[in-house]
Design a protein around this motif. Structure first.
Motif, PDB file in Angstrom:
ATOM      1  N   LEU A  90       6.219  -1.104  -5.070  1.00 41.51           N
ATOM      2  CA  LEU A  90       5.350  -0.071  -4.514  1.00 41.51           C
ATOM      3  C   LEU A  90       5.991   1.310  -4.572  1.00 41.51           C
ATOM      4  CD1 LEU A  90       3.914  -1.915  -1.415  1.00 41.51           C
ATOM      5  CD2 LEU A  90       2.697  -1.211  -3.450  1.00 41.51           C
ATOM      6  N   GLU A  91       7.322   1.325  -4.627  1.00 45.44           N
ATOM      7  CA  GLU A  91       8.016   2.611  -4.623  1.00 45.44           C
ATOM      8  C   GLU A  91       7.625   3.414  -5.866  1.00 45.44           C
ATOM      9  OE1 GLU A  91      12.620   4.102  -4.437  1.00 45.44           O
ATOM     10  OE2 GLU A  91      12.088   2.205  -3.491  1.00 45.44           O
ATOM     11  N   GLU A  92       7.533   2.720  -7.002  1.00 48.61           N
ATOM     12  CA  GLU A  92       7.178   3.417  -8.242  1.00 48.61           C
ATOM     13  C   GLU A  92       5.765   3.981  -8.156  1.00 48.61           C
ATOM     14  OE1 GLU A  92       7.887   0.633 -11.336  1.00 48.61           O
ATOM     15  OE2 GLU A  92      10.051   0.601 -10.952  1.00 48.61           O
ATOM     16  N   LEU A  93       4.889   3.205  -7.548  1.00 51.38           N
ATOM     17  CA  LEU A  93       3.508   3.654  -7.385  1.00 51.38           C
ATOM     18  C   LEU A  93       3.504   4.932  -6.531  1.00 51.38           C
ATOM     19  CD1 LEU A  93       0.510   2.891  -7.825  1.00 51.38           C
ATOM     20  CD2 LEU A  93       0.590   1.698  -5.655  1.00 51.38           C
ATOM     21  N   PHE A  94       4.335   4.934  -5.497  1.00 54.63           N
ATOM     22  CA  PHE A  94       4.409   6.102  -4.607  1.00 54.63           C
ATOM     23  C   PHE A  94       4.830   7.351  -5.389  1.00 54.63           C
ATOM     24  CE2 PHE A  94       6.811   9.064  -2.003  1.00 54.63           C
ATOM     25  CZ  PHE A  94       5.893   9.333  -0.995  1.00 54.63           C
ATOM     26  N   HIS A  95       5.817   7.188  -6.289  1.00 57.23           N
ATOM     27  CA  HIS A  95       6.289   8.364  -7.028  1.00 57.23           C
ATOM     28  C   HIS A  95       5.199   8.954  -7.910  1.00 57.23           C
ATOM     29  CE1 HIS A  95      10.179   8.122  -5.376  1.00 57.23           C
ATOM     30  NE2 HIS A  95      10.510   7.003  -5.979  1.00 57.23           N
ATOM     31  N   LYS A 124      -6.643  -3.582   2.366  1.00 59.08           N
ATOM     32  CA  LYS A 124      -7.844  -2.746   2.325  1.00 59.08           C
ATOM     33  C   LYS A 124      -7.424  -1.275   2.437  1.00 59.08           C
ATOM     34  CE  LYS A 124     -12.383  -1.961   4.335  1.00 59.08           C
ATOM     35  NZ  LYS A 124     -12.273  -0.671   3.673  1.00 59.08           N
ATOM     36  N   LYS A 125      -6.446  -1.054   3.326  1.00 56.92           N
ATOM     37  CA  LYS A 125      -5.990   0.311   3.565  1.00 56.92           C
ATOM     38  C   LYS A 125      -5.377   0.907   2.286  1.00 56.92           C
ATOM     39  CE  LYS A 125      -3.322   2.395   7.263  1.00 56.92           C
ATOM     40  NZ  LYS A 125      -2.447   2.008   8.349  1.00 56.92           N
ATOM     41  N   LEU A 126      -4.567   0.094   1.613  1.00 58.02           N
ATOM     42  CA  LEU A 126      -3.932   0.582   0.381  1.00 58.02           C
ATOM     43  C   LEU A 126      -4.998   0.890  -0.666  1.00 58.02           C
ATOM     44  CD1 LEU A 126      -1.265   1.141  -1.141  1.00 58.02           C
ATOM     45  CD2 LEU A 126      -1.357  -1.165  -1.996  1.00 58.02           C
ATOM     46  N   HIS A 127      -6.009   0.058  -0.726  1.00 55.32           N
ATOM     47  CA  HIS A 127      -7.068   0.277  -1.723  1.00 55.32           C
ATOM     48  C   HIS A 127      -7.875   1.531  -1.425  1.00 55.32           C
ATOM     49  CE1 HIS A 127      -7.093  -3.305  -4.377  1.00 55.32           C
ATOM     50  NE2 HIS A 127      -6.024  -3.416  -3.636  1.00 55.32           N
ATOM     51  N   ASP A 128      -8.141   1.754  -0.139  1.00 56.56           N
ATOM     52  CA  ASP A 128      -8.870   2.974   0.221  1.00 56.56           C
ATOM     53  C   ASP A 128      -8.033   4.201  -0.141  1.00 56.56           C
ATOM     54  OD1 ASP A 128     -10.794   1.342   1.133  1.00 56.56           O
ATOM     55  OD2 ASP A 128     -10.321   1.547   3.267  1.00 56.56           O
ATOM     56  N   LEU A 129      -6.719   4.045   0.029  1.00 60.46           N
ATOM     57  CA  LEU A 129      -5.811   5.152  -0.249  1.00 60.46           C
ATOM     58  C   LEU A 129      -5.763   5.438  -1.752  1.00 60.46           C
ATOM     59  CD1 LEU A 129      -3.864   6.792   1.521  1.00 60.46           C
ATOM     60  CD2 LEU A 129      -2.054   5.249   0.823  1.00 60.46           C
ATOM     61  N   LEU A 130      -5.747   4.353  -2.564  1.00 54.35           N
ATOM     62  CA  LEU A 130      -5.650   4.514  -4.019  1.00 54.35           C
ATOM     63  C   LEU A 130      -6.968   4.973  -4.621  1.00 54.35           C
ATOM     64  CD1 LEU A 130      -3.645   1.382  -5.181  1.00 54.35           C
ATOM     65  CD2 LEU A 130      -2.852   3.723  -5.060  1.00 54.35           C
ATOM     66  N   GLY A 131      -8.069   4.563  -3.994  1.00 51.29           N
ATOM     67  CA  GLY A 131      -9.401   4.803  -4.547  1.00 51.29           C
ATOM     68  C   GLY A 131      -9.607   6.171  -5.171  1.00 51.29           C
ATOM     69  N   PRO A 132      -9.401   7.259  -4.396  1.00 49.42           N
ATOM     70  CA  PRO A 132      -9.699   8.591  -4.929  1.00 49.42           C
ATOM     71  C   PRO A 132      -8.761   9.021  -6.062  1.00 49.42           C
ATOM     72  CG  PRO A 132      -9.234   8.657  -2.549  1.00 49.42           C
ATOM     73  CD  PRO A 132      -8.946   7.276  -3.006  1.00 49.42           C
ATOM     74  N   HIS A 133      -7.632   8.314  -6.236  1.00 53.96           N
ATOM     75  CA  HIS A 133      -6.627   8.787  -7.194  1.00 53.96           C
ATOM     76  C   HIS A 133      -6.596   7.971  -8.461  1.00 53.96           C
ATOM     77  CE1 HIS A 133      -4.927  11.364  -4.135  1.00 53.96           C
ATOM     78  NE2 HIS A 133      -5.124  10.358  -3.311  1.00 53.96           N
ATOM     79  N   MET A 134      -7.325   6.851  -8.482  1.00 57.61           N
ATOM     80  CA  MET A 134      -7.110   5.954  -9.603  1.00 57.61           C
ATOM     81  C   MET A 134      -8.422   5.483 -10.185  1.00 57.61           C
ATOM     82  SD  MET A 134      -4.315   3.095  -9.839  1.00 57.61           S
ATOM     83  CE  MET A 134      -4.844   1.593  -9.159  1.00 57.61           C
TER      84      MET A 134
END
Length: 474
Positions: A153-158, A188-198
């Motif tokens: 997940l760290e790489e995803l964060f960068h 679900k939270k991670l997906h909502d967070l990624l949604g607008p960016h991916m």
């Protein structure tokens, strides 16, 4: 990977320009080996764009800057005035390295949009590329990758931090928040967070009748010569492997590399028997390796049935041996590895993809041949030795399994039975689970590189059986 990321991006930039949303300029940064392909696609899909390819040595780059960057004669020499200058081109195509080396010139232009191809190369914020780009003046950023999550997940964060630093600026907090990501609400939270960016597309979304692909793990036996070498490596390193003595991580990794070499071919060690001509005697070459014996039988069958084959290995020395082997068997082939650069690479690909081409095999190194190369004229992939990082292997076989492929794709992954390779494959499978779960609905972990425990476990895998056979033999 074979989904048309390049074309979608070009058309996106073109429509921004055509519909009057922006005048550009756009900066596209890609691995050197894919730049030729980007040029071609720009010509085809955005013919009205003025595209400048910014590569070459110091002098040729200075000439490009002088002639192609601006309508004012000495704009580039004027330092800070560069913002005011009228830029000549719509798109500048360049490599990762030059973004860093020529940041003075490139950083002085206001870019409407930055595109980074194969953006998983940006995955740690320690990378110089990352730091340098943060100093550029960029309105919008677009990252393209077939593998957004390679290890953790760290790489995803960068990647997220690079896109929207104001929102993702606390790595510790992010990792802590999703540390226990097996819980439903966390996911679900991670997906909502990624949604607008991916924006994530699967081959199935883009290409409805993509031919199927089947991956088979082919378990190969060690040849007598390989067994001898394998035991020798283990006994020679008994101290490091003995858990009480316990070698350090570096020495364990070295032993691991030796064992991987041995699984591929004993001739990868210096003391191998060459003929006066510098080549190897074909028969002996094949008999020495379980994998080559199998490959010899497979290729004969595949040739009869008119298949064409990509063979991937991580070791360029192994590719040399495979060349000797293919010469001995009388097959025509092409080859790409890290030492073969842009133009020569594209020529080899064009020769292989040409209608009626005689080449039966294409030898590729997993890392060099795995990025942005289209070889959809082949329908069989042999992964001679697996990469630590399963994503590199996927990148590799996606050279054939991509849009344009008309046949079913067969992937044969060679794994030496009861050896380090078999265990590495199991570890790789675990990494793949991580992607499946995070980028698709699911979970992740902090598992990054190999721990000493894992290394120990991999090295000892299968040794018992190997020495037991010997005792029974006696």
């Amino acid at each position: 990977m074979g989904l048309g990321k390049t074309i979608q991006t070009i058309v996106f930039l073109y429509s921004l320009y055509k519909e009057g949303h922006t005048k550009g300029p756009f900066l596209v940064s890609a691995p050197l080996s894919t730049i030729i392909n980007w040029e071609r696609e720009f010509q085809m899909w955005a013919p009205a764009f003025y595209v400048v390819t910014y590569t070459g040595d110091k002098d040729s780059r200075a000439i490009i800057r002088e002639n192609e960057f601006s309508f004012d004669d000495n704009a580039m020499k004027g330092g800070k005035k560069a913002f005011k200058m009228k830029v000549k081109f719509h798109v500048l195509l360049t490599s990762y390295e030059l973004i860093t080396i020529d940041q003075a010139a490139l950083g002085s232009i206001r870019w409407a949009c930055l595109v980074v191809d194969e953006a998983h190369r940006l995955k740690n914020n320690q990378s110089k590329f990352f730091r340098v780009l943060n100093g550029y003046k960029i309105e919008h950023k677009l990252l393209l990758t077939g593998t957004p999550l390679q290890n953790n997940l760290e790489e995803l964060f960068h990647l997220l931090n690079f896109l929207t630093p104001e929102r993702f600026n606390n790595l510790e907090g992010f990792l802590e928040e999703f540390a226990d990501i097996s819980k439903e609400d966390q996911i679900k939270k991670l997906h909502d967070l990624l949604g607008p960016h991916m924006l994530r597309r699967l081959k199935a979304d883009v290409f409805k009748n993509m031919p199927a692909k089947t991956e088979l793990i082919v378990r190969v036996e060690l040849s007598p010569m390989q067994k001898k070498y394998y035991k020798y490596i283990l006994t020679r390193n008994f101290e490091a492997l003995n858990s009480r003595g316990g070698g350090n991580q570096v020495s364990l990794l070295n032993i691991m590399m030796d064992l991987k070499k041995c699984c591929n071919h004993p001739y990868l060690f210096p003391e191998s028997p060459k003929l006066p001509s510098g080549a190897y005697e074909g028969g002996a070459l094949i008999k020495a390796s379980g994998k080559l014996l199998l490959l010899q039988k497979m290729l004969r069958k595949l040739k009869e049935q008119n298949h064409r084959v990509l063979i991937f290995s991580q070791m360029t020395k192994m590719l040399d041996l495979l060349e000797d082997f293919l010469d001995y068997e009388g097959y025509k082939y092409e080859r790409i590895d890290g030492g073969i650069t842009g133009a020569l690479r594209q020529e080899a690909i064009d020769r292989f993809n040409a209608p009626g081409a005689q080449q039966f095999c294409f030898l590729l190194s997993t890392r060099a041949g795995g990025l942005g190369i289209n070889l959809a004229t082949a329908d069989t992939v042999v992964i001679f030795d697996s990469d630590w990082n399963p994503h590199n292997d996927i990148q590799a076989f996606s050279r054939a399994h991509r849009i344009g492929q008309a046949n079913k794709v067969m992937i044969y992954r060679f794994v030496t039975r009861a050896s380090v390779e078999e265990r590495i494959t199991q570890v790789a499978k675990r990494k793949m689970m991580l992607t499946h779960l995070v980028v698709r609905p699911g979970l992740g972990s902090k598992a990054g590189s190999m721990s000493k425990q894992e290394l120990d476990d991999i090295l000892k895998f299968g040794t018992e059986e190997l020495f037991k056979d010997e005792n029974e033999g006696q």
